[in-house]
Design a protein around this motif. Structure first.
Motif, short mmCIF file in Angstrom:
data_model
loop_
_atom_site.label_atom_id
_atom_site.label_comp_id
_atom_site.label_asym_id
_atom_site.label_seq_id
_atom_site.Cartn_x
_atom_site.Cartn_y
_atom_site.Cartn_z
N ALA A 61 0.83 -1.21 0.00
CA ALA A 61 0.00 0.00 0.00
C ALA A 61 0.86 1.26 0.00
CB ALA A 61 -0.91 -0.01 1.22
N LYS A 101 -2.34 3.91 3.14
CA LYS A 101 -2.61 2.69 3.92
C LYS A 101 -4.05 2.55 4.40
CE LYS A 101 1.92 2.01 4.01
NZ LYS A 101 2.58 0.89 3.32
N TYR A 102 -4.47 1.31 4.42
CA TYR A 102 -5.74 0.92 5.04
C TYR A 102 -5.43 0.51 6.47
CZ TYR A 102 -8.56 -3.38 6.13
OH TYR A 102 -9.27 -4.39 6.72
N TRP A 103 -6.00 1.21 7.42
CA TRP A 103 -5.76 0.86 8.83
C TRP A 103 -6.99 1.26 9.62
CZ3 TRP A 103 -2.77 -2.66 10.45
CH2 TRP A 103 -2.39 -2.75 11.78
N SER A 133 -9.24 -11.49 3.50
CA SER A 133 -8.28 -10.59 4.13
C SER A 133 -8.38 -9.26 3.39
CB SER A 133 -6.87 -11.18 3.99
OG SER A 133 -5.91 -10.25 4.40
N GLY A 134 -8.74 -8.20 4.10
CA GLY A 134 -9.07 -6.92 3.45
C GLY A 134 -8.19 -6.56 2.27
N SER A 135 -6.88 -6.42 2.52
CA SER A 135 -5.99 -5.91 1.47
C SER A 135 -5.84 -6.90 0.31
CB SER A 135 -4.64 -5.54 2.06
OG SER A 135 -4.04 -6.68 2.65
N ARG A 144 -6.85 -6.03 -3.25
CA ARG A 144 -6.01 -5.22 -4.14
C ARG A 144 -5.00 -6.07 -4.89
NH1 ARG A 144 -4.76 -1.45 0.68
NH2 ARG A 144 -3.00 -2.87 0.58
N SER A 173 -2.54 -7.75 12.43
CA SER A 173 -3.25 -6.66 11.74
C SER A 173 -4.69 -6.57 12.24
CB SER A 173 -3.29 -6.89 10.24
OG SER A 173 -2.03 -6.79 9.70
N HIS A 224 -6.25 -3.14 13.45
CA HIS A 224 -7.45 -2.49 12.85
C HIS A 224 -8.46 -2.16 13.94
CE1 HIS A 224 -6.50 -2.94 8.62
NE2 HIS A 224 -6.24 -4.23 8.76
N LEU A 227 1.07 5.31 9.60
CA LEU A 227 0.55 3.99 9.97
C LEU A 227 1.15 3.55 11.31
CD1 LEU A 227 -0.79 1.17 9.26
CD2 LEU A 227 1.36 0.62 8.09
N ALA A 264 2.52 -3.56 8.13
CA ALA A 264 2.37 -3.72 9.58
C ALA A 264 3.43 -4.68 10.10
CB ALA A 264 0.97 -4.22 9.89
O1 PMV Z 1 -5.43 -6.81 4.93
P1 PMV Z 1 -4.98 -6.75 6.36
O2 PMV Z 1 -6.10 -6.90 7.31
O3 PMV Z 1 -3.83 -7.68 6.62
O4 PMV Z 1 -4.42 -5.28 6.64
C1 PMV Z 1 -3.33 -4.73 5.94
C2 PMV Z 1 -2.94 -3.46 6.53
C3 PMV Z 1 -1.66 -2.83 5.99
O5 PMV Z 1 -0.86 -3.75 5.30
C4 PMV Z 1 -0.86 -2.28 7.16
C5 PMV Z 1 -1.98 -1.64 5.09
C6 PMV Z 1 -2.52 -1.94 3.73
O6 PMV Z 1 -3.28 -1.11 3.24
O7 PMV Z 1 -2.15 -2.97 3.14
#
Ligand code: PMV
Length: 367
Positions: free
Chosen positions: A38, A41-43, A173-175, A178, A230, A234, A280, A322
């Motif tokens: 990212a 960042k998504y947080w 898993s959110g990211s 992408r 993570s 979050h 972040l 993270a």
């Molecule tokens: O997708 P997760 O829940 O592992 O969160 C990823 C969070 C960061 O990697 C820190 C930021 C991001 O946007 O990828």
């Protein structure tokens, strides 16, 4: 009966519920999907993996997961039935996460319960390298499931195929949403990005040649298990004293970086990317409970990058996810000099001298 999916601008969760599909006896699908890093960042997240703010990432090329899904029709369709293999060998400790994922996506992919699934997965990057495999892993699994869906309903459009793959990956898993398609991907509702959605990632394609083949060398500073996951991180954005400001800032930074990626201004790119990385980690340090994922070597590397950049004027910068590892980002034409710098000055700050050379890639691939 098969049918064509119709798309309106506002796509809702209901649009991803599949009810018309045929049946098959057995089939195999194999996909690779990359990791992503990212820039904004998504947080912080809401229920059902909805992000608290929009984000944007570079898709990687070499760090990926390869997943094979074998399906065979079964009698009883009351429960999920699956085997989980890692490099061909049973991996029991991965199973609960996959079980949870299948339960989450059941409503969207009801056909899954009609088959026994054998999921065989492997990563191209070293296991426990501190590089999260959840993004590439969930993206690769989502792609194989969408291949199955397409087999059962060949009339789904390409747009639907990739959007639903991203939608499913997000629920894992959110990211991961992408990591499906495109060199640069935006995820999350953003007023200034048409068709952006909290539900799935969308490709951002207006990229200046300065960012073509952009390099990402990942310095493995700490390969151990993170003290704080993570998921917990979050969570800690709920009631965080700076949350609202941070979420607004992410919206603003996304607007700025889109312009920068299109006009090729690497100096401005560096300002946003490094500030996002430090923000972040500042969020982690100011949550309650607070925590620090950076290590002394993370800071040493950052300082060395700043010194090298000011001495050579080569536009190299860093970002962090993270964890303690450092992603070193730079244009392709700086590759030779930056790799020499990394070998001479940064390898000593890496655990066992390890680093991984990667660059922007285009997304998941059918194998
Ligand atoms: O997708 P997760 O829940 O592992 O969160 C990823 C969070 C960061 O990697 C820190 C930021 C991001 O946007 O990828």
């Amino acid at each position: 009966m098969v049918f064509l999916q119709k798309f309106s601008i506002m796509i809702s969760e209901k649009d991803f519920i599949t009810s018309n599909y045929s049946r098959i006896e057995t089939a195999t699908f194999q996909w690779s999907a990359p990791s992503n890093i990212a820039l904004v960042k998504y947080w912080g997240k809401k229920a059902k993996q909805i992000p608290a703010n929009p984000s944007i990432s570079f898709t990687l090329n070499n760090c990926k997961t390869i997943t094979k899904l074998l399906v065979s029709k079964k009698e009883n369709n009351k429960h999920f039935s699956f085997d989980l293999l890692f490099k061909g060998k049973p991996k029991e400790d991965f199973k609960p996460k996959i079980q949870k994922f299948l339960e989450r996506i059941e409503i969207y992919c009801p056909f899954l319960k009609e088959y026994h699934l054998t999921i065989d997965t492997e990563n191209t990057f070293p296991h426990s390298s501190g590089i999260a495999s959840s993004a590439s892993g969930m993206a690769a699994l989502a792609m194989t499931i969408m291949s199955l869906e397409k087999e059962l309903n060949p009339f789904i459009s390409d747009d639907f195929f990739y959007q639903k793959a991203s939608f499913l990956a997000r629920l894992g898993s959110g990211s991961a949403c992408r990591s499906i398609k495109g060199e640069v991907v935006i995820w999350g509702n953003h007023l200034e990005t048409k068709n952006s959605s909290d539900l799935f990632g969308m490709e951002f394609s207006d990229i200046h040649p300065n960012f073509k083949n952009y390099q990402d060398t990942i310095l493995l500073v700490d390969k151990g298990e993170k003290q704080v996951s993570s998921t917990v991180g979050h969570e800690l954005m709920h009631n965080h004293p700076y949350a609202e400001k941070r979420f607004n800032q992410a919206h603003e930074n996304l607007s700025k970086i889109k312009t920068i990626l299109s006009n090729g201004n690497i100096t401005e790119f560096i300002k946003i990317v490094e500030s996002e990385a430090l923000t972040l980690h500042a969020m982690m340090m100011t949550s309650m409970p607070y925590f620090i994922l950076m290590k002394p070597n993370t800071l040493e590397i950052i300082n060395k990058i700043w010194k090298f950049r000011s001495e050579t004027e080569i536009p190299v910068c860093f970002t962090l996810d993270a964890g303690a590892n450092v992603h070193v980002l730079y244009p392709e034409n700086g590759k030779e000099k930056v790799l020499e710098f990394i070998k001479n000055e940064l390898v000593g700050n890496c655990q066992n001298g390890q680093y991984i050379c990667d660059q922007i890639g285009t997304g998941a691939k059918s194998i």
